[in-house]
Every structure is written in structure tokens, then in C-alpha cells.
Design an enzyme around this catalytic site. Structure first.
Site, PDB file in Angstrom:
ATOM      1  N   MET A  98      18.481 -30.249  53.669  1.00 39.55           N
ATOM      2  CA  MET A  98      19.609 -30.664  52.837  1.00 39.55           C
ATOM      3  C   MET A  98      20.887 -30.024  53.363  1.00 39.55           C
ATOM      4  O   MET A  98      21.009 -28.799  53.376  1.00 39.55           O
ATOM      5  CB  MET A  98      19.383 -30.231  51.384  1.00 39.55           C
ATOM      6  CG  MET A  98      18.205 -30.895  50.716  1.00 39.55           C
ATOM      7  SD  MET A  98      17.991 -30.312  49.006  1.00 39.55           S
ATOM      8  CE  MET A  98      17.287 -28.699  49.303  1.00 39.55           C
ATOM      9  N   GLY A 186      23.279 -25.971  51.026  1.00 35.22           N
ATOM     10  CA  GLY A 186      22.555 -26.180  52.278  1.00 35.22           C
ATOM     11  C   GLY A 186      21.213 -25.484  52.282  1.00 35.22           C
ATOM     12  O   GLY A 186      21.141 -24.277  52.111  1.00 35.22           O
ATOM     13  N   SER A 187      20.138 -26.210  52.469  1.00 33.05           N
ATOM     14  CA  SER A 187      18.824 -25.611  52.312  1.00 33.05           C
ATOM     15  C   SER A 187      17.742 -26.564  52.810  1.00 33.05           C
ATOM     16  O   SER A 187      18.017 -27.533  53.513  1.00 33.05           O
ATOM     17  CB  SER A 187      18.598 -25.250  50.845  1.00 33.05           C
ATOM     18  OG  SER A 187      19.068 -26.289  50.010  1.00 33.05           O
ATOM     19  N   ARG A 188      16.501 -26.296  52.390  1.00 33.94           N
ATOM     20  CA  ARG A 188      15.358 -27.059  52.896  1.00 33.94           C
ATOM     21  C   ARG A 188      14.253 -27.051  51.844  1.00 33.94           C
ATOM     22  O   ARG A 188      14.093 -26.084  51.100  1.00 33.94           O
ATOM     23  CB  ARG A 188      14.880 -26.398  54.190  1.00 33.94           C
ATOM     24  CG  ARG A 188      13.592 -26.924  54.806  1.00 33.94           C
ATOM     25  CD  ARG A 188      13.313 -26.127  56.063  1.00 33.94           C
ATOM     26  NE  ARG A 188      12.044 -26.469  56.696  1.00 33.94           N
ATOM     27  CZ  ARG A 188      11.905 -26.727  57.982  1.00 33.94           C
ATOM     28  NH1 ARG A 188      12.954 -26.694  58.783  1.00 33.94           N
ATOM     29  NH2 ARG A 188      10.720 -27.010  58.496  1.00 33.94           N
TER      30      ARG A 188
END
Length: 217
Positions: A98, A186-188
Site C-alpha cells: 500500500m 504506506g505499508s503492506r
């Protein structure tokens, strides 16, 4: 569309600091051309902050044989591997990156009972690289379907994201597509599927949380 509850807490604080900076810029630089550029930049930043915390309205189509994407973003990994933290067996991992421009609400990939939630501290590598799955701060949530199938969804912090929010605890029941968490900036999210699941997505495909079918069980 609405503003996420995480944004309700952050946006007023961010706007306050922007207002203070704008006042200082006006007081010291109003006679210079750069003043106008800074004012425009401030407005753009304010709009981006609101945009980040948006939650679009989506109609979820429930299906007991489908595993839905828990997040918006790009599919950056699809691979068989040994999941060592919870299952301790072979699984298929599907990873969604993301960016700061994606919707950051996390949704339950299946309906069922939350049987496991575990937060683990770690590093903050960029979330699009593979080692972030193993070394970054993360929170694992396992959903147990009524037929006993278990799906693990792991929220992973990135280089910018420094707060993982998980709103569920063991014993809670969720409906497919229901919100269970949020990650800032912002990430996963990694999803661990049974080894015999049929994968319905491909690398670099865009995913939509609660809509894209990652796999069929």
C-alpha cells in the site's frame, strides 16, 4: 465516502500545525513571491492528509469460497513458503503493498472467528521489499471460518508507516469485508492461504480491499 476514525484524531492536529506555519509564513514572507508557493504547498498537503484517511463506500459480495483482498494496493508477491510463526507449515503468501496514496483501511478477507492476534516489534524497512515481511514491525490476525479453514492476514509497517491499528481480539466474529485494522502512511499486508488454494490474482495487479478475489478455497 467518509473520514476514518484514525483521521478524526490526526487531521485536527495536522491542520493546527499547518495553520501555525501558514501564519509564520504570512508574517515573514508575505511580500515575497515564495509566499504564494508555500501557501499552495500548504493547501496541497492539507488535501493529501484528508485524502489519506478516506474510506470509500463499498458493497461487499459475501462468498464462503472466496478470500478477498484485505487492502488496496499492488500485488508484490505470490509464493509458496513455510509460515513459521503460527501455522508452522507450508502456505501460499500473497502480499499487497500500500503506497501513501492507497486507502489504508484493512478488511477481513473471510467471515469467521478471530482466533489469534499477535503484535511483534521490528524494523521499518520499505514495505515493498521482501525482507519487510520477516523483519518489520507487524501484527498477525488469524480468521477461522466455520468449516475450520484458517486464514492469516499480517499487517506490516513500512519505512513511513509507524503505527499499526488492529481493532479485533480473539473471540470476536467478523463478516467478510468488515474493517479490522488500519496502517498509517504506506505499508503492506501479507495473506497466508492454504497450500491448495487456487490463486486468482497475478503479480503487479491492483487490488481493491473487500472486492478483489485473491483466491478460491
Amino acid at each position: 465516502m467518509r473520514i476514518h476514525r484514525e483521521g478524526v484524531k490526526i487531521i485536527p492536529i495536522a491542520f493546527f500545525f499547518l495553520a501555525v506555519l501558514d501564519a509564520l509564513v504570512y508574517f515573514f514572507l508575505k511580500e515575497y513571491l515564495i509566499f504564494y508557493f508555500l501557501m499552495v504547498a500548504s493547501l496541497v498537503l492539507a488535501a493529501l492528509i484528508v485524502f489519506f484517511f478516506r474510506v470509500p463506500n463499498r458493497k461487499i459480495e459475501l462468498n464462503e469460497t472466496h478470500v478477498l483482498a484485505p487492502a488496496d494496493g499492488d500485488i508484490v508477491a505470490i509464493e509458496p513458503l513455510y509460515e513459521k510463526d503460527y501455522f508452522k507449515d507450508e502456505r501460499i503468501q500473497v502480499s499487497i503493498f500500500m503506497s501513501p496514496l492507497n486507502v489504508h483501511q484493512n478488511r477481513a478477507p473471510v467471515s469467521g472467528e478471530v482466533v489469534y492476534v499477535h503484535h511483534k516489534n521490528g524494523r521499518f524497512y520499505p514495505a515493498f521489499i521482501a525482507k519487510s515481511s520477516e523483519e518489520n514491525e507487524r501484527c498477525s490476525t488469524v480468521f477461522k471460518m466455520k468449516d475450520g479453514t484458517q486464514i492469516l492476514s499480517r499487517q506490516i509497517a513500512g519505512a513511513v508507516a509507524r503505527r499499526i491499528a488492529n481493532y479485533k481480539k480473539p473471540g470476536d466474529f467478523v463478516v467478510q469485508g468488515q474493517e479490522y485494522g488500519f496502517i498509517r502512511f504506506g505499508s503492506r499486508v501479507d495473506v497466508f492461504l492454504p497450500a491448495d488454494a487456487k490463486i486468482n490474482v497475478s503479480l503487479h495487479q491492483k487490488s481493491i480491499g473487500g472486492k478483489t478475489i485473491l483466491a478460491t478455497l
